[in-house]
Design a protein around this motif. Sequence first.
Motif, PDB file in Angstrom:
ATOM      1  N   SER A   1      32.441  35.278  37.343  1.00 47.31           N
ATOM      2  CA  SER A   1      32.130  34.973  36.014  1.00 47.31           C
ATOM      3  C   SER A   1      30.988  35.832  35.496  1.00 47.31           C
ATOM      4  O   SER A   1      30.694  36.658  34.395  1.00 47.31           O
ATOM      5  CB  SER A   1      31.407  33.464  35.980  1.00 47.31           C
ATOM      6  N   GLU A   2      30.131  36.126  36.293  1.00 50.54           N
ATOM      7  CA  GLU A   2      28.911  37.073  36.146  1.00 50.54           C
ATOM      8  C   GLU A   2      29.457  38.552  36.065  1.00 50.54           C
ATOM      9  O   GLU A   2      29.098  39.265  35.218  1.00 50.54           O
ATOM     10  CB  GLU A   2      27.763  37.047  37.350  1.00 50.54           C
ATOM     11  N   HIS A   3      30.308  38.855  36.597  1.00 50.11           N
ATOM     12  CA  HIS A   3      30.967  40.197  36.765  1.00 50.11           C
ATOM     13  C   HIS A   3      31.833  40.584  35.419  1.00 50.11           C
ATOM     14  O   HIS A   3      31.773  41.396  34.694  1.00 50.11           O
ATOM     15  CB  HIS A   3      31.982  40.250  37.944  1.00 50.11           C
ATOM     16  N   LEU A   4      32.546  39.482  35.035  1.00 50.12           N
ATOM     17  CA  LEU A   4      33.167  39.605  33.747  1.00 50.12           C
ATOM     18  C   LEU A   4      32.538  39.617  32.488  1.00 50.12           C
ATOM     19  O   LEU A   4      32.792  40.038  31.678  1.00 50.12           O
ATOM     20  CB  LEU A   4      34.192  38.340  33.790  1.00 50.12           C
ATOM     21  N   LEU A   5      31.513  38.713  32.596  1.00 50.31           N
ATOM     22  CA  LEU A   5      30.619  38.749  31.320  1.00 50.31           C
ATOM     23  C   LEU A   5      29.789  40.263  31.435  1.00 50.31           C
ATOM     24  O   LEU A   5      29.281  40.889  30.262  1.00 50.31           O
ATOM     25  CB  LEU A   5      29.341  37.702  31.454  1.00 50.31           C
ATOM     26  N   ALA A   6      29.467  40.800  32.341  1.00 50.29           N
ATOM     27  CA  ALA A   6      28.964  42.143  32.648  1.00 50.29           C
ATOM     28  C   ALA A   6      29.919  43.321  32.093  1.00 50.29           C
ATOM     29  O   ALA A   6      29.585  44.349  31.557  1.00 50.29           O
ATOM     30  CB  ALA A   6      28.335  42.380  33.639  1.00 50.29           C
ATOM     31  N   GLN A   7      31.408  43.075  32.480  1.00 51.01           N
ATOM     32  CA  GLN A   7      32.160  44.138  31.980  1.00 51.01           C
ATOM     33  C   GLN A   7      33.582  43.454  31.508  1.00 51.01           C
ATOM     34  O   GLN A   7      34.490  43.210  32.231  1.00 51.01           O
ATOM     35  CB  GLN A   7      32.590  44.722  33.670  1.00 51.01           C
ATOM     36  N   PRO A   8      33.288  43.127  30.351  1.00 50.50           N
ATOM     37  CA  PRO A   8      34.322  42.264  29.598  1.00 50.50           C
ATOM     38  C   PRO A   8      35.536  43.253  29.327  1.00 50.50           C
ATOM     39  O   PRO A   8      36.643  42.689  28.870  1.00 50.50           O
ATOM     40  CB  PRO A   8      33.640  41.952  28.215  1.00 50.50           C
ATOM     41  N   GLN A   9      35.798  44.627  29.418  1.00 57.08           N
ATOM     42  CA  GLN A   9      36.749  45.363  29.369  1.00 57.08           C
ATOM     43  C   GLN A   9      37.795  44.942  30.474  1.00 57.08           C
ATOM     44  O   GLN A   9      39.119  45.614  30.372  1.00 57.08           O
ATOM     45  CB  GLN A   9      36.353  46.711  29.164  1.00 57.08           C
ATOM     46  N   ALA A  10      37.284  44.660  31.440  1.00 57.77           N
ATOM     47  CA  ALA A  10      38.315  44.503  32.851  1.00 57.77           C
ATOM     48  C   ALA A  10      39.555  43.562  32.426  1.00 57.77           C
ATOM     49  O   ALA A  10      39.152  42.455  31.971  1.00 57.77           O
ATOM     50  CB  ALA A  10      37.405  43.942  33.937  1.00 57.77           C
ATOM     51  N   ARG A  11      40.396  44.111  32.892  1.00 57.89           N
ATOM     52  CA  ARG A  11      41.770  42.957  32.852  1.00 57.89           C
ATOM     53  C   ARG A  11      42.359  42.776  34.323  1.00 57.89           C
ATOM     54  O   ARG A  11      42.886  41.800  34.301  1.00 57.89           O
ATOM     55  CB  ARG A  11      42.694  43.807  31.937  1.00 57.89           C
ATOM     56  N   LEU A  12      41.751  43.594  35.214  1.00 56.78           N
ATOM     57  CA  LEU A  12      41.987  43.105  36.628  1.00 56.78           C
ATOM     58  C   LEU A  12      40.829  43.321  37.593  1.00 56.78           C
ATOM     59  O   LEU A  12      40.161  44.309  37.350  1.00 56.78           O
ATOM     60  CB  LEU A  12      43.142  44.043  37.259  1.00 56.78           C
ATOM     61  N   VAL A  13      40.385  42.163  38.141  1.00 60.04           N
ATOM     62  CA  VAL A  13      39.166  42.428  38.912  1.00 60.04           C
ATOM     63  C   VAL A  13      39.410  42.097  40.377  1.00 60.04           C
ATOM     64  O   VAL A  13      40.364  41.215  40.608  1.00 60.04           O
ATOM     65  CB  VAL A  13      38.207  41.327  38.480  1.00 60.04           C
ATOM     66  N   ILE A  14      39.255  43.309  41.161  1.00 56.97           N
ATOM     67  CA  ILE A  14      39.745  43.416  42.369  1.00 56.97           C
ATOM     68  C   ILE A  14      38.656  42.958  43.401  1.00 56.97           C
ATOM     69  O   ILE A  14      37.622  43.649  43.488  1.00 56.97           O
ATOM     70  CB  ILE A  14      40.174  44.614  42.768  1.00 56.97           C
ATOM     71  N   GLY A  15      38.534  41.773  43.956  1.00 56.11           N
ATOM     72  CA  GLY A  15      37.600  41.291  45.107  1.00 56.11           C
ATOM     73  C   GLY A  15      38.125  41.643  46.449  1.00 56.11           C
ATOM     74  O   GLY A  15      39.236  41.786  46.818  1.00 56.11           O
ATOM     75  N   GLY A  16      37.054  41.234  47.210  1.00 54.48           N
ATOM     76  CA  GLY A  16      37.609  41.124  48.679  1.00 54.48           C
ATOM     77  C   GLY A  16      37.865  40.011  49.300  1.00 54.48           C
ATOM     78  O   GLY A  16      37.732  38.956  48.474  1.00 54.48           O
ATOM     79  N   HIS A  17      38.090  39.816  50.707  1.00 57.21           N
ATOM     80  CA  HIS A  17      38.429  38.519  51.168  1.00 57.21           C
ATOM     81  C   HIS A  17      38.227  38.484  52.723  1.00 57.21           C
ATOM     82  O   HIS A  17      38.182  39.655  53.150  1.00 57.21           O
ATOM     83  CB  HIS A  17      39.904  38.148  51.123  1.00 57.21           C
ATOM     84  N   PHE A  18      38.040  37.491  53.402  1.00 55.73           N
ATOM     85  CA  PHE A  18      38.134  37.377  54.834  1.00 55.73           C
ATOM     86  C   PHE A  18      39.594  37.004  55.310  1.00 55.73           C
ATOM     87  O   PHE A  18      40.208  35.897  54.461  1.00 55.73           O
ATOM     88  CB  PHE A  18      37.119  36.291  55.174  1.00 55.73           C
ATOM     89  N   SER A  19      39.974  37.537  56.220  1.00 55.82           N
ATOM     90  CA  SER A  19      41.274  37.369  56.716  1.00 55.82           C
ATOM     91  C   SER A  19      41.044  36.346  58.098  1.00 55.82           C
ATOM     92  O   SER A  19      40.187  36.785  58.751  1.00 55.82           O
ATOM     93  CB  SER A  19      42.061  38.355  57.169  1.00 55.82           C
TER      94      SER A  19
END
Length: 307
Positions: A110-128
């Motif tokens: 949410s914080e990321h999207l509010l700071a970068q509202p132009q984003a249409r795909l946000v790619i995050g990391g993960h733990f496998s």
Amino acid sequence: MKMLAKPLLSVVIPTYNYAAVLPRAVESVLTQLAEASAELLVVDDGSTDDTRQALDGLLAAHPGRFRIVHKSNGGAASARNVGLRETTGDYLLFLDADDELVAGALAALSEHLLAQPQARLVIGGHFSISPDGQRRQHVPAALPEQPLQRLRAYLLGKRLALSNGACAMHREVFTRGDYPEAFRSAEDIPVFAQALANYPCTLLAQPLALIHKHDDSLRHQFSHAKAGGLALVDEVFASQRLDVRFQVLKPEFYVQRSLSLFRSAYLAGDVAAAKEYFRAALKQDPCVLLKGTYVRKALRLWLGLRA
């Protein structure tokens, strides 16, 4: 964070016969809803185990906190498309029923999207998480600026890894096409591809999800991949998803898909299918003969050394 009338994020959990682990996924989301403008929908794709009872128990423990849709079995793509239609958030995060969100993931998104509202795909990391419990962290390090290079990195270079549960997509992405329901395997590739090629993308360099790996049988995995076969290439490069600028990558992706199916068929012991896929790759690009690992496997097949 103050809740909005319309949520920023919609989390969708498609599930089919995951009653044993589904509560883990649901609760990993519910504990975070108060931290973000988000909603949760679980789509039961015609489960035949105790999924309905598990969901009833979760609803009783968390009344009014999330919604459920029950449908006849149609596959993960079908369930995700129902989630797309039944939710209202601007962005969607699809979490597999056997995985879970990392604590704080929704707030970070949410914080990321509010700071970068132009984003249409946000790619995050993960733990496998491997079956023996070992944990490995995967965090995206770089994102090519040019759409063609982004697409190449994802489809061909394998330098850009996207995982359900660790990515959020704006609804606008799906105006080009939703999840192709004819496929029971790799159905997310066409959607991720069209997002990378056509829309602003950003990285969120922290783990958002725990992705649990399983020791599924090779034959079971390959049966789904074989059903989709090489038709996936045409789906990925359908004109409404990827316009003429990106078609230059199609032949190479066809070869890569052929060789991937060849390897899966080889490991599953399906000799006829393995030979068919190797021929397809070779016909498209004779340079396949320079790929030693694949050629050695093919020679074993034609010499009858692999049953």
